[in-house]
Design a protein around this motif. Structure first.
Motif, short mmCIF file in Angstrom:
data_model
loop_
_atom_site.label_atom_id
_atom_site.label_comp_id
_atom_site.label_asym_id
_atom_site.label_seq_id
_atom_site.Cartn_x
_atom_site.Cartn_y
_atom_site.Cartn_z
N ASN A 159 0.84 -1.21 0.00
CA ASN A 159 0.00 0.00 0.00
C ASN A 159 0.87 1.25 0.00
OD1 ASN A 159 -2.49 -1.15 -0.06
ND2 ASN A 159 -2.83 -1.08 2.15
N LYS A 183 1.91 1.82 -3.35
CA LYS A 183 0.82 2.27 -4.22
C LYS A 183 0.45 3.74 -3.98
CE LYS A 183 -2.44 -0.80 -3.42
NZ LYS A 183 -3.70 -1.55 -3.50
N TYR A 184 0.51 4.16 -2.70
CA TYR A 184 0.01 5.50 -2.39
C TYR A 184 1.10 6.54 -2.19
CZ TYR A 184 -4.26 2.87 -2.20
OH TYR A 184 -5.31 2.06 -2.55
N ASP A 242 5.30 6.32 5.07
CA ASP A 242 5.57 6.66 3.67
C ASP A 242 5.46 8.16 3.46
OD1 ASP A 242 2.82 7.40 3.04
OD2 ASP A 242 2.36 5.26 3.12
N ILE A 284 -3.94 9.99 4.48
CA ILE A 284 -5.30 9.46 4.66
C ILE A 284 -6.09 10.49 5.45
CG2 ILE A 284 -6.66 7.57 5.66
CD1 ILE A 284 -3.98 5.92 5.51
N ILE A 341 -10.62 2.32 6.68
CA ILE A 341 -9.79 1.60 5.70
C ILE A 341 -9.56 0.14 6.09
CG2 ILE A 341 -8.60 3.61 4.72
CD1 ILE A 341 -6.26 3.04 6.57
N TYR A 400 -13.41 -1.59 1.71
CA TYR A 400 -13.37 -0.13 1.77
C TYR A 400 -12.16 0.39 1.02
CZ TYR A 400 -13.43 4.65 3.36
OH TYR A 400 -13.48 6.01 3.40
N THR A 401 -12.42 1.25 0.04
CA THR A 401 -11.32 1.91 -0.66
C THR A 401 -11.66 3.38 -0.76
OG1 THR A 401 -12.33 1.63 -2.80
CG2 THR A 401 -10.79 -0.09 -2.13
N THR A 402 -10.65 4.23 -0.70
CA THR A 402 -10.94 5.65 -0.86
C THR A 402 -10.76 6.06 -2.31
OG1 THR A 402 -8.68 6.10 -0.23
CG2 THR A 402 -10.32 6.33 1.49
N GLY A 449 -7.16 -1.46 -5.42
CA GLY A 449 -7.35 -2.87 -5.11
C GLY A 449 -8.81 -3.07 -4.75
N LEU A 450 -9.09 -4.24 -4.19
CA LEU A 450 -10.47 -4.57 -3.84
C LEU A 450 -10.88 -3.98 -2.48
CD1 LEU A 450 -11.77 -8.19 -4.25
CD2 LEU A 450 -12.69 -6.07 -5.13
N GLY A 451 -9.91 -3.50 -1.74
CA GLY A 451 -10.21 -2.97 -0.40
C GLY A 451 -10.25 -4.09 0.64
N GLY A 458 -7.08 -5.75 1.51
CA GLY A 458 -5.72 -5.92 2.04
C GLY A 458 -5.61 -5.61 3.52
N LEU A 459 -6.12 -4.45 3.94
CA LEU A 459 -5.99 -4.07 5.34
C LEU A 459 -6.93 -4.86 6.25
CD1 LEU A 459 -5.47 -0.19 5.08
CD2 LEU A 459 -3.78 -1.96 5.61
N SER A 491 1.64 8.64 5.51
CA SER A 491 0.87 7.85 6.48
C SER A 491 1.82 6.98 7.26
CB SER A 491 -0.10 6.91 5.76
OG SER A 491 -0.80 7.58 4.76
P1 ADP Z 1 -6.74 -1.66 -1.46
O1 ADP Z 1 -6.74 -3.02 -2.03
O2 ADP Z 1 -7.75 -0.72 -2.03
O3 ADP Z 1 -5.37 -1.06 -1.33
P2 ADP Z 1 -6.63 -1.86 1.39
O4 ADP Z 1 -7.56 -2.53 2.35
O5 ADP Z 1 -5.23 -2.35 1.36
O6 ADP Z 1 -7.31 -1.94 0.01
O7 ADP Z 1 -6.64 -0.32 1.71
C1 ADP Z 1 -7.86 0.36 1.85
C2 ADP Z 1 -7.72 1.82 1.50
O8 ADP Z 1 -6.86 2.47 2.44
C3 ADP Z 1 -7.06 2.08 0.16
O9 ADP Z 1 -8.02 2.07 -0.86
C4 ADP Z 1 -6.45 3.45 0.36
O10 ADP Z 1 -7.40 4.42 0.06
C5 ADP Z 1 -6.15 3.52 1.84
N1 ADP Z 1 -4.71 3.32 2.12
C6 ADP Z 1 -4.12 2.18 2.55
N2 ADP Z 1 -2.79 2.37 2.73
C7 ADP Z 1 -2.55 3.65 2.44
C8 ADP Z 1 -1.37 4.47 2.44
N3 ADP Z 1 -0.17 3.98 2.79
N4 ADP Z 1 -1.51 5.77 2.08
C9 ADP Z 1 -2.69 6.27 1.72
N5 ADP Z 1 -3.84 5.57 1.69
C10 ADP Z 1 -3.77 4.28 2.05
#
Ligand code: ADP
Length: 422
Positions: free
Chosen positions: A304, A307-308, A336, A341, A349, A354-356, A373-375, A377-378, A407
């Protein structure tokens, strides 16, 4: 503070006395002030009148024909209807015994005969005031009790409603989980076959010699792989949901794990001009945990961060040993220099799906900047950390793509396994 004068005409007094002269003197004097006066020549009649008319106060003679004043008072106090009416004894006897006796059987006061009119009025006034105050206190109390009861009823109703809504949500959630599990299972077999054929296709010479066909075969393989990852994630979430996540705890060296992860990610990091720094991890104690599951946690969180964080950024993984309630823990923080966020999303999250980000990004690369992603991972990461008895949470100054406040993801794990099968 001056007490306002009493409006005597609002009150009814009952005078119980067998002496006609006495009665008429009191009657004239008190009705002159506006009281409504009832009279009774003996105790029995007095009891009857009191029950019928419910006067505000009773002036009761001690020496009466038939039952005497004391007995009359005892009976008044024994009757639910009349027990609250204040009684003032009129006694010709200067004897202290009688005064005490009168108070003992429930009278509020006494006056001695011959009656001093001003004194009688003063005592009557005092006891009517006390009675009024007692009555208003009782009314206020009753009102408070009623309000309390209403409030309790409301709280009970709301609680029941909430419970029903919660049960309904739980049922829906279970249905959703069941459906996800079912679909994921059903998709697994055809997808494996599909992937097998795609790989075979890639090996075929005609395909390898044709750029267009080779590209098609490659796209089929990568996307099938992505689909397989998603199915895997969905199955994982439903396992966590149903508490089927079984861990095999063994000694885990987090430093080694993160170095291996760093090496795996090197091509991506190079491609995205990102730096992944590992700080203070060598000093961490070896912990008890499930290596494969913990690797998923760090792969997700670091993934993540990649990605972010825009190209050129830095991701730092630091660790320190901590003591909590006399026990050793390790805290790993993944920071990072990414888009950050919003505070309102810091907890959300971690919830399922849940995805933003925007939904149309969902099919893009796992490592591209803001690749969606699918939301899940976390959600998976939290499920695994909690199954170890640990905690995971996010901190950020806020979301801003131009200033990139970054974050921090905190992962707190017990050195000695505290998980479900501990
Ligand atoms: P995804 O598969 O969408 O990454 P996650 O469950 O891993 O799903 O994360 C959920 C949401 O949390 C992400 O869609 C993103 O918006 C936010 N997020 C997670 N990690 C970070 C990060 N390091 N910086 C900013 N936003 C983050």
């Amino acid at each position: 503070m001056q007490t306002p004068p009493l409006d005597y005409s609002r009150y009814t007094l009952l005078i119980v006395d067998d002496n006609p002269t006495n009665l008429s003197v009191l009657f004239d004097y008190l009705s002159g002030y506006g009281f409504r006066i009832l009279v009774a020549p003996d105790g029995e009649t007095g009891l009857r009148r009191a029950k019928q008319a419910h006067p505000d106060l009773i002036l009761l003679d001690v020496m009466l024909p038939g039952i005497n004043g004391f007995e009359t008072c005892v009976r008044l106090k024994a009757d639910q209807d009349t027990r609250d009416i204040p009684v003032i004894f009129m006694t010709a006897l200067a004897s202290t015994d009688d005064k005490v006796r009168g108070l003992e059987v429930g009278a509020v006061d006494y006056v001695t005969k011959p009656i001093q009119q001003a004194e009688v009025l003063a005592r009557i006034t005092t006891h009517l005031r006390i009675r009024d105050l007692t009555q208003s206190l009782r009314d206020a109390n009753a009102q408070i009790l009623r309000m309390n009861r209403e409030l309790e009823d409301k709280v009970r109703e709301r609680t029941a409603e909430l419970r029903r809504a919660y049960e309904q949500l739980e049922r829906l959630d279970r249905k959703k989980s069941d459906l996800i599990t079912l679909i994921s299972h059903e998709l697994r077999t055809p997808l494996t076959i599909f992937m097998g054929y795609a790989q075979i296709l890639q090996q075929v010479e005609e395909v390898q010699n044709n750029r267009f066909l080779a590209e098609v075969a490659e796209k089929i393989t990568t996307n099938a792989q992505r689909l397989q990852d998603l199915i895997q994630a969905m199955l994982e979430v439903s396992r966590i949901d149903q508490e089927f996540l079984r861990l095999s705890p063994a000694p885990v060296n987090l430093h080694h794990m993160l170095v291996a992860l760093h090496d795996d990610l090197l091509p991506v990091l190079t491609q995205r001009h990102l730096v992944l720094r590992l700080e203070g991890l060598e000093a961490l104690p070896v912990i008890e945990g499930d290596y494969d599951e913990l690797l998923k946690v760090f792969a997700n969180v670091v993934g993540n961060a990649i990605k972010y964080t825009p190209d050129g950024g830095t991701i730092t993984v630091s660790g320190q040993e901590k003591e909590h309630e006399g026990e050793p823990w390790v805290e790993v923080v993944v920071s990072d220099t990414g888009i950050g966020i919003d505070p309102s999303s810091l907890e959300l999250i971690f919830t399922k799906f849940y995805t933003t980000g925007e939904i149309n990004l969902h099919s893009t690369s796992k490592t591209r900047f803001k690749g969606g992603g699918l939301g899940l991972g976390l959600t998976i990461a939290r499920g695994i950390v909690e199954a170890h008895g640990g905690r995971i949470w996010a901190e950020s100054q806020g979301y801003d793509e131009s200033t990139c406040p970054g974050s921090q993801f905190h992962i707190l794990l017990p050195v000695h396994f505290k998980g479900v099968n501990a």
